[in-house]
Design an enzyme around this catalytic site. Structure first.
Site, mmCIF file in Angstrom:
data_model
loop_
_atom_site.group_PDB
_atom_site.id
_atom_site.type_symbol
_atom_site.label_atom_id
_atom_site.label_comp_id
_atom_site.label_asym_id
_atom_site.label_seq_id
_atom_site.Cartn_x
_atom_site.Cartn_y
_atom_site.Cartn_z
ATOM 1 N N HIS A 42 33.596 36.197 49.440
ATOM 2 C CA HIS A 42 32.300 36.490 48.816
ATOM 3 C C HIS A 42 32.063 35.432 47.725
ATOM 4 O O HIS A 42 33.019 34.930 47.139
ATOM 5 C CB HIS A 42 32.419 37.885 48.201
ATOM 6 N N ASP A 58 40.527 40.328 45.898
ATOM 7 C CA ASP A 58 39.193 40.904 45.761
ATOM 8 C C ASP A 58 39.181 42.182 46.597
ATOM 9 O O ASP A 58 39.140 42.112 47.830
ATOM 10 C CB ASP A 58 38.166 39.880 46.253
ATOM 11 N N GLN A 113 35.740 45.607 48.928
ATOM 12 C CA GLN A 113 35.442 46.314 50.186
ATOM 13 C C GLN A 113 36.610 47.158 50.673
ATOM 14 O O GLN A 113 36.475 47.862 51.671
ATOM 15 C CB GLN A 113 35.065 45.305 51.287
ATOM 16 N N LYS A 134 30.793 50.585 44.630
ATOM 17 C CA LYS A 134 31.120 50.579 46.058
ATOM 18 C C LYS A 134 32.098 51.705 46.421
ATOM 19 O O LYS A 134 32.322 51.959 47.593
ATOM 20 C CB LYS A 134 31.682 49.220 46.457
ATOM 21 N N CYS A 169 26.035 37.034 50.545
ATOM 22 C CA CYS A 169 26.795 36.365 49.485
ATOM 23 C C CYS A 169 28.016 35.645 50.045
ATOM 24 O O CYS A 169 29.074 35.620 49.407
ATOM 25 C CB CYS A 169 27.235 37.337 48.398
HETATM 26 C C1 LIG Z 1 30.327 43.387 46.521
HETATM 27 C C2 LIG Z 1 31.434 42.419 46.592
HETATM 28 C C3 LIG Z 1 31.769 41.641 45.493
HETATM 29 C C4 LIG Z 1 30.991 41.667 44.208
HETATM 30 O O1 LIG Z 1 31.017 42.914 43.633
HETATM 31 P P1 LIG Z 1 30.057 43.238 42.387
HETATM 32 O O2 LIG Z 1 30.121 44.706 42.297
HETATM 33 O O3 LIG Z 1 28.700 42.748 42.785
HETATM 34 O O4 LIG Z 1 30.599 42.535 41.223
HETATM 35 C C5 LIG Z 1 32.830 40.782 45.612
HETATM 36 N N1 LIG Z 1 33.540 40.698 46.739
HETATM 37 C C6 LIG Z 1 33.251 41.438 47.824
HETATM 38 C C7 LIG Z 1 34.087 41.319 49.061
HETATM 39 C C8 LIG Z 1 32.181 42.319 47.788
HETATM 40 O O5 LIG Z 1 31.882 43.050 48.867
#
Ligand SMILES: *Cc1c(COP(=O)(O)O)cnc(C)c1O
Length: 420
Positions: free
Chosen positions: A137, A214, A217, A240, A378
């Protein structure tokens, strides 16, 4: 508290999965859009909130609102206790060793920026490398690019195969002596790929390289265990995982967090201040300057409670069924191609259709009440990798149903009637 006992009873234990009962916890799902029942399949962008979360935030303002860590009065003590309890809940959610390894931030984006600005600035020099993957992302690309630019370091990218899986042998080849950090996603927001983190981390650790994950998800869909993964940093966003926006957490191993310089300066992150010298607070407070988003944090705590009442293993199982059903159904549509067919996948399906722009798919689906995401998600470099400008993406949560998958398929057939 906000949570009614009937809700707890309905989802607790090992009784049969009752999705209709669960959907009652999410009032927003009960509406029509353009005259059709809403089918919300944009969960990878943000998830809907159960009443327990909405009520927890509201009740905080109704009864307990005060600033944290400062006052000696009853409300402030109550607010501080509730706020710090959420840190323990996040610790439990991620199975971190200690609560002080949990830093509250605005979300995944800020968590990664925090590590880039502190750990990165301190440890990355000219000629060094940061290794990411091709499926990241923008949040896990741009902070590293900014750091590399500042330091004269280099961003390297581990490739993926046609299914959208990280190529572990290529990744290993890139783990040279100049690499100072690996930053990789747990689950791809576009492809749904679940990366083999224990292997990725072990290969990096064999060379003494720390790994940031990260987890944006993964946290909503999988049982995460940072001790088992053995990653050094793990980031996720509350919004999320069915919690409020504006809050999230960074896990970091205590030893690393302690050695890192502070992030922002201000109140709460200090232990003493004179005009000559400031002594910083202990972790995690050293990284938490200023008044945090207290109500959202309380809401995140309610979201974690809610998820744990249902059980993340059960959630993963239900979503797996939805994924299999949706993948089979969509694969039968001529001219539709699924992007991302990893063997280990979360319930995210990106697809393209011959001769039809993803935005047109999204617009027609919206008229049918079906909310999906279209665009580059993104992840522009990933789109380039697959040689496509954009995809349509349906992303599922545990409150989605087989009937909703069927509505998605019927709506896509309408798209074909209109455009072909
Ligand atoms: C949504 C997302 C982000 C960013 O998260 P924010 O809540 O917008 O800071 C980063 N990495 C992944 C894989 C995402 O799905």
């Amino acid at each position: 508290m906000a949570t009614s006992t009937s809700e707890a009873v309905a989802v607790e234990g090992r009784e049969p999965w009752d999705v209709e009962r669960i959907r009652e916890d999410f009032p927003v799902l009960r509406q029509t859009v353009h005259g059709k029942p809403l089918v919300y399949l944009d969960n990878a962008a943000t998830a809907q909130k159960p009443l327990a979360v909405i009520d927890a935030e509201r009740n905080f303002y109704l009864r307990d609102n005060a600033n944290v860590h400062r006052g000696v009065h009853a409300l402030s003590e109550r607010a501080t206790r509730a706020y710090e309890e959420v840190r323990t809940k996040v610790q439990r959610l991620l199975n971190a060793r200690e609560a002080r390894e949990i830093v509250f931030v605005r979300g995944t984006t800020e968590a990664i920026n925090l590590v880039a600005a502190t750990y990165g600035r301190k440890n990355v020099q000219a000629g060094d490398e940061i290794l990411i993957s091709a499926m990241e992302h923008h949040s896990n690309i741009v902070p590293w690019q900014m750091l590399c630019e500042e330091k004269g370091a280099r961003l390297r990218v581990a490739p993926i195969n046609d299914r959208g899986e990280l190529m572990l042998d290529e990744y290993e080849k890139l783990l040279g002596s100049r690499v100072k950090l690996v930053a990789v996603t747990h689950v791809s927001n576009v492809l749904g790929t679940i990366n083999p983190l224990p292997e990725i981390v072990a290969l990096a650790h064999q060379r003494g390289i720390p790994v940031l994950v990260d987890g944006a998800q993964a946290a909503p869909h999988l049982k995460v265990d940072v001790q088992q993964i053995d990653c050094d940093f793990y980031a996720f966003s509350s919004h999320k995982v069915f919690g409020p926006t504006g809050i999230g957490a960074l896990y970091g191993k205590a030893r690393l967090l302690e050695a890192m310089p502070p992030y922002q300066g201000g109140g709460d992150m200090i232990s003493s201040v004179t005009f000559e010298k400031t002594l910083y607070n202990v972790i995690p407070y050293k990284f938490e300057a200023g008044t945090p988003n207290i109500a959202a944090t309380i809401g995140l705590g309610a979201a974690i409670d809610y998820l744990e009442r249902i059980g993340l293993e059960r959630i993963a199982r239900q979503e797996r069924e939805l994924l299999v059903y949706a993948t089979e159904s969509l694969s039968r549509i001529p001219g539709l191609r699924i992007i991302g067919t990893a063997r280990e996948k979360a319930a995210v399906i990106s697809f393209v259709m011959d001769g039809i722009h993803p935005h047109d798919i999204g617009t027609v689906l919206d008229q049918e009440g079906v909310a999906i995401r279209t665009g580059h998600h993104c992840a522009q470099p990933l789109m380039e990798w697959f040689g496509i400008p954009a995809t349509a993406r349906a992303s599922f949560a545990f409150y989605n149903t087989q009937e909703e998958v069927e509505t998605l398929v019927r709506s896509i057939e309408k798209v074909k009637e209109i455009f072909q």
